[in-house]
Design a protein around this motif. Sequence first.
Motif, PDB file in Angstrom:
ATOM      1  N   ALA A 137       2.342 141.127 -15.297  1.00 45.18           N
ATOM      2  CA  ALA A 137       3.498 140.375 -15.799  1.00 45.18           C
ATOM      3  C   ALA A 137       3.176 139.603 -17.075  1.00 45.18           C
ATOM      4  O   ALA A 137       3.547 138.439 -17.226  1.00 45.18           O
ATOM      5  N   GLY A 138       2.467 140.273 -17.998  1.00 42.91           N
ATOM      6  CA  GLY A 138       2.210 139.675 -19.291  1.00 42.91           C
ATOM      7  C   GLY A 138       0.980 138.812 -19.395  1.00 42.91           C
ATOM      8  O   GLY A 138       0.670 138.309 -20.481  1.00 42.91           O
ATOM      9  N   ARG A 139       0.252 138.635 -18.291  1.00 39.48           N
ATOM     10  CA  ARG A 139      -0.937 137.779 -18.303  1.00 39.48           C
ATOM     11  C   ARG A 139      -2.151 138.500 -17.734  1.00 39.48           C
ATOM     12  O   ARG A 139      -2.015 139.346 -16.850  1.00 39.48           O
ATOM     13  N   MET A 140      -3.330 138.143 -18.219  1.00 38.62           N
ATOM     14  CA  MET A 140      -4.576 138.647 -17.667  1.00 38.62           C
ATOM     15  C   MET A 140      -4.867 137.921 -16.355  1.00 38.62           C
ATOM     16  O   MET A 140      -4.777 136.684 -16.289  1.00 38.62           O
ATOM     17  N   VAL A 141      -5.270 138.690 -15.330  1.00 35.44           N
ATOM     18  CA  VAL A 141      -5.553 138.059 -14.046  1.00 35.44           C
ATOM     19  C   VAL A 141      -6.989 138.254 -13.573  1.00 35.44           C
ATOM     20  O   VAL A 141      -7.459 137.517 -12.712  1.00 35.44           O
TER      21      VAL A 141
ATOM     22  N   GLN B  97     -14.923 147.779  -7.423  1.00 33.03           N
ATOM     23  CA  GLN B  97     -15.547 147.856  -6.102  1.00 33.03           C
ATOM     24  C   GLN B  97     -15.507 146.538  -5.343  1.00 33.03           C
ATOM     25  O   GLN B  97     -15.507 146.524  -4.113  1.00 33.03           O
ATOM     26  N   ARG B  98     -15.446 145.430  -6.070  1.00 29.16           N
ATOM     27  CA  ARG B  98     -15.349 144.119  -5.425  1.00 29.16           C
ATOM     28  C   ARG B  98     -14.225 143.319  -6.080  1.00 29.16           C
ATOM     29  O   ARG B  98     -14.474 142.276  -6.701  1.00 29.16           O
ATOM     30  N   PRO B  99     -12.993 143.804  -5.980  1.00 30.93           N
ATOM     31  CA  PRO B  99     -11.867 143.111  -6.640  1.00 30.93           C
ATOM     32  C   PRO B  99     -11.674 141.722  -6.065  1.00 30.93           C
ATOM     33  O   PRO B  99     -11.756 141.519  -4.854  1.00 30.93           O
ATOM     34  N   ALA B 100     -11.410 140.775  -6.949  1.00 32.15           N
ATOM     35  CA  ALA B 100     -11.268 139.387  -6.525  1.00 32.15           C
ATOM     36  C   ALA B 100      -9.808 138.950  -6.443  1.00 32.15           C
ATOM     37  O   ALA B 100      -9.383 138.369  -5.439  1.00 32.15           O
ATOM     38  N   HIS B 101      -9.046 139.238  -7.472  1.00 29.37           N
ATOM     39  CA  HIS B 101      -7.652 138.778  -7.501  1.00 29.37           C
ATOM     40  C   HIS B 101      -6.811 139.598  -6.519  1.00 29.37           C
ATOM     41  O   HIS B 101      -6.976 140.818  -6.421  1.00 29.37           O
TER      42      HIS B 101
ATOM     43  N   PHE C 149     -11.496 131.539 -13.488  1.00 33.31           N
ATOM     44  CA  PHE C 149     -12.605 131.021 -12.706  1.00 33.31           C
ATOM     45  C   PHE C 149     -13.665 132.106 -12.558  1.00 33.31           C
ATOM     46  O   PHE C 149     -13.335 133.281 -12.314  1.00 33.31           O
ATOM     47  N   THR C 150     -14.938 131.746 -12.681  1.00 37.07           N
ATOM     48  CA  THR C 150     -16.017 132.696 -12.456  1.00 37.07           C
ATOM     49  C   THR C 150     -16.064 133.071 -10.986  1.00 37.07           C
ATOM     50  O   THR C 150     -15.992 132.204 -10.099  1.00 37.07           O
TER      51      THR C 150
ATOM     52  N   ALA D 201     -11.642 135.632 -12.392  1.00 30.38           N
ATOM     53  CA  ALA D 201     -10.290 135.847 -11.869  1.00 30.38           C
ATOM     54  C   ALA D 201      -9.461 134.604 -12.139  1.00 30.38           C
ATOM     55  O   ALA D 201      -9.938 133.478 -11.943  1.00 30.38           O
ATOM     56  N   ALA D 202      -8.232 134.812 -12.608  1.00 34.41           N
ATOM     57  CA  ALA D 202      -7.300 133.706 -12.806  1.00 34.41           C
ATOM     58  C   ALA D 202      -6.539 133.501 -11.504  1.00 34.41           C
ATOM     59  O   ALA D 202      -5.392 133.935 -11.344  1.00 34.41           O
TER      60      ALA D 202
END
Length: 362
Positions: A251-255, A265-269, A333-334, A350-351
């Motif tokens: 939606a227009g933003r980096m997440v 392989q280890r998605p956070a968001h 955030f890291t 991940a935002a």
Amino acid sequence: MTLPDTSSPPAPPNTEVVLEADGLTKHFAVRRSGRQAMTRAPRVVHAVDDVSLTLRRGRVTALVGESGSGKSTVARLLAQLYPRTGGDIRLHGESVTVRGGRRFRAYNRRVQMIFQDPFASLNPVHTVRYHLTRALRIHGHGGRGAEQLQAALVELLGRVQLTPAERYLDKFPHELSGGQRQRVAIARALAADPEALLADEPVSMLDVSIRLGVLNLLRDLKERLRLAILYITHDIASARYFADDTLVMYAGRMVEGGDSETVTQRPAHPYTQLLIASAPDPDRILGSAFSLDAEETDNGEPPSLINPPAGCRFHPRCPHAMDVCRTELPPRFTVLSDRQQQDPDGDHWAACWLFAPEGAAR
């Protein structure tokens, strides 16, 4: 035109920054007519908001997201095809804004774009020879004599593995397959001898059987010519295969962002998890390690970008949404792995408020 020797071994990796965007923003005005135009305040589509990314020499950065997330708009902003609403674009550290003319042509010699549909991006009434000759002459690489020009054309088609060149030079786009047309489009981009390629879903219009060949071609060009490539796709699986780094857009933003292996392989968001859970995977069994189960993946549609939700734009669809998500926009955030607990400067971020350090507002 003197082209680099593609028969030599790949150049060593290089982390030189070629092209970067900082806080890139693009809002499109919503047109009104008649009485509405005079009585209502102007509205805009928030197509891209505060996008930052870096393209490095000899690396592929994938930009992943569903249709309408703003990926193609980012590419067109980087190519200076759209004027930006805000933010900065830097080429080798120098801020660049062009509005056509010689400066635009000089910029395009260094930053070239490959479009999604090769049939639409090639003029159907002109031959392959015309397309490549025009690109060479515009960018000053065609040479002065007919023999030099012919040699440059043969070398360009050889780069994209269309050989012998004589078989293709005098054909029209409709006489070529989809994969061959896209290779011609890539050759046309290479005619400028660019440093960065912006590839807007370059294989999505191609048959599945030939997508891998085009991706392998782009990878080979990246390694041999040390190109910086932005690879735009909605297929996160191909990002893992092809890209060094992956950025996820919603939606227009980096997440989310980081190296491709980690992000895929280890998605956070939660949105990245949703993308991966939605991708067909014959090896995945029911109840896999991802946190989104079958019911959680069916949770609504992307928001309107005319009236985007406050806070995190994914919160109306997120199964983990908290009160802060509805009011506060999350920063980056890291994301800490076990190996990063003592070294929190990892490049996976991940935002998302789920990854806010202890003591941050929740």
